[in-house]
Scaffold this motif. Structure first.
Motif, PDB file in Angstrom:
ATOM      1  N   TYR A 175       0.723   9.883   2.579  1.00  0.00           N
ATOM      2  CA  TYR A 175       2.021   9.243   2.723  1.00  0.00           C
ATOM      3  C   TYR A 175       2.013   7.887   2.017  1.00  0.00           C
ATOM      4  N   MET A 176       0.945   7.108   2.269  1.00  0.00           N
ATOM      5  CA  MET A 176       0.842   5.792   1.663  1.00  0.00           C
ATOM      6  C   MET A 176       0.788   5.887   0.142  1.00  0.00           C
ATOM      7  N   ARG A 177       0.006   6.803  -0.362  1.00  0.00           N
ATOM      8  CA  ARG A 177      -0.135   6.955  -1.814  1.00  0.00           C
ATOM      9  C   ARG A 177       1.212   7.322  -2.449  1.00  0.00           C
ATOM     10  N   ALA A 178       1.910   8.278  -1.860  1.00  0.00           N
ATOM     11  CA  ALA A 178       3.199   8.707  -2.413  1.00  0.00           C
ATOM     12  C   ALA A 178       4.226   7.582  -2.371  1.00  0.00           C
ATOM     13  N   MET A 179       4.258   6.834  -1.271  1.00  0.00           N
ATOM     14  CA  MET A 179       5.254   5.780  -1.141  1.00  0.00           C
ATOM     15  C   MET A 179       5.019   4.654  -2.132  1.00  0.00           C
ATOM     16  N   TYR A 180       3.778   4.294  -2.348  1.00  0.00           N
ATOM     17  CA  TYR A 180       3.527   3.200  -3.287  1.00  0.00           C
ATOM     18  C   TYR A 180       3.745   3.640  -4.727  1.00  0.00           C
ATOM     19  N   ILE A 181       3.504   4.893  -5.026  1.00  0.00           N
ATOM     20  CA  ILE A 181       3.880   5.415  -6.340  1.00  0.00           C
ATOM     21  C   ILE A 181       5.390   5.304  -6.514  1.00  0.00           C
ATOM     22  N   LEU A 182       6.125   5.716  -5.492  1.00  0.00           N
ATOM     23  CA  LEU A 182       7.589   5.625  -5.521  1.00  0.00           C
ATOM     24  C   LEU A 182       8.027   4.176  -5.701  1.00  0.00           C
ATOM     25  N   TRP A 183       7.436   3.265  -4.962  1.00  0.00           N
ATOM     26  CA  TRP A 183       7.841   1.866  -5.038  1.00  0.00           C
ATOM     27  C   TRP A 183       7.524   1.261  -6.389  1.00  0.00           C
TER      28      TRP A 183
END
Length: 214
Positions: free
Chosen positions: A116-124
């Motif tokens: 979840y963290m990895r995907a969200m920071y990629i998105l951000w």
């Protein structure tokens, strides 16, 4: 391993429409996380998200209207998840205790919610190259993170625990710089970091920096 396509599930009780919607949303968000980690947001489509989640290719579009709409919902979902996790650690704490609790929350979240963290920071990070609702929300969230850290320090100063020479606003910027810098390095090469050692050392430094001098 990717989730297999799922059809209607048998159940002793027929799900309500709200329950079916919540379940399909959950599966589509999970599928999106996998695709974003694999190829980033630009190359992830609503069609692929729906199909990987086991639904029709048009469900994600009909539910969220656009990819931007979907990604904004994913942002809100992640934000709620992180705030709940952080609150469970910090609660009503203040001063050094609150700062250390926030660090513990992040360290554990990186382990428990790594994808979840990895995907969200990629998105951000990918949202920074253009104006978007996500970029605007992210700016607001960074402001809140700074305000939280500054409030903890002010509370510690008022309680006589933290050295009054510490500037709460400046500390909050530096504290968040550590957090986001660690996350960025973790995203690039997690195996290069000894997270327990890094957090333990930083926590010791925080105590030395903030503690009131005799």
């Amino acid at each position: 391993m990717r989730p297999q396509a799922k059809g209607p599930e048998s159940s002793t009780r027929r799900r309500t429409q709200a329950e079916r919607t919540a379940l399909s949303d959950k599966r589509m968000f999970e599928a999106a996380i996998e695709l974003i980690i694999e190829r980033g947001t630009e190359r992830t489509t609503l069609k692929e998200i729906g199909e990987l989640a086991g639904y029709s290719r048009g469900l994600a579009h009909s539910r969220f209207g656009s990819k931007e709409g979907f990604l904004n919902k994913l942002f809100v979902r992640f934000d709620g998840r992180w705030k709940e996790h952080l609150t469970s650690y910090v609660g009503g704490k203040t001063g050094i205790e609150a700062v250390l609790a926030a660090l513990d929350a992040l360290r554990d979240f990186l382990t428990a919610e790594a994808n979840y963290m990895r995907a969200m920071y990629i998105l951000w990070y990918e949202s920074l190259g253009h104006d978007s609702r996500i970029r605007s929300k992210l700016a607001d969230h960074h402001r809140v993170y700074r305000e939280d850290a500054a409030r903890w320090v002010r509370g510690g100063i008022e309680a006589g625990e933290i050295d009054p020479v510490i500037n709460p606003e400046q500390f909050s910027v530096q504290f968040n710089a550590f957090i986001f810098g660690i996350i960025y390095q973790w995203l690039v090469n997690a195996e290069a970091l000894d997270l327990p050692a890094i957090f333990n050392d930083y926590e010791s430094n925080i105590k030395r920096l903030l503690s009131k001098k005799e």
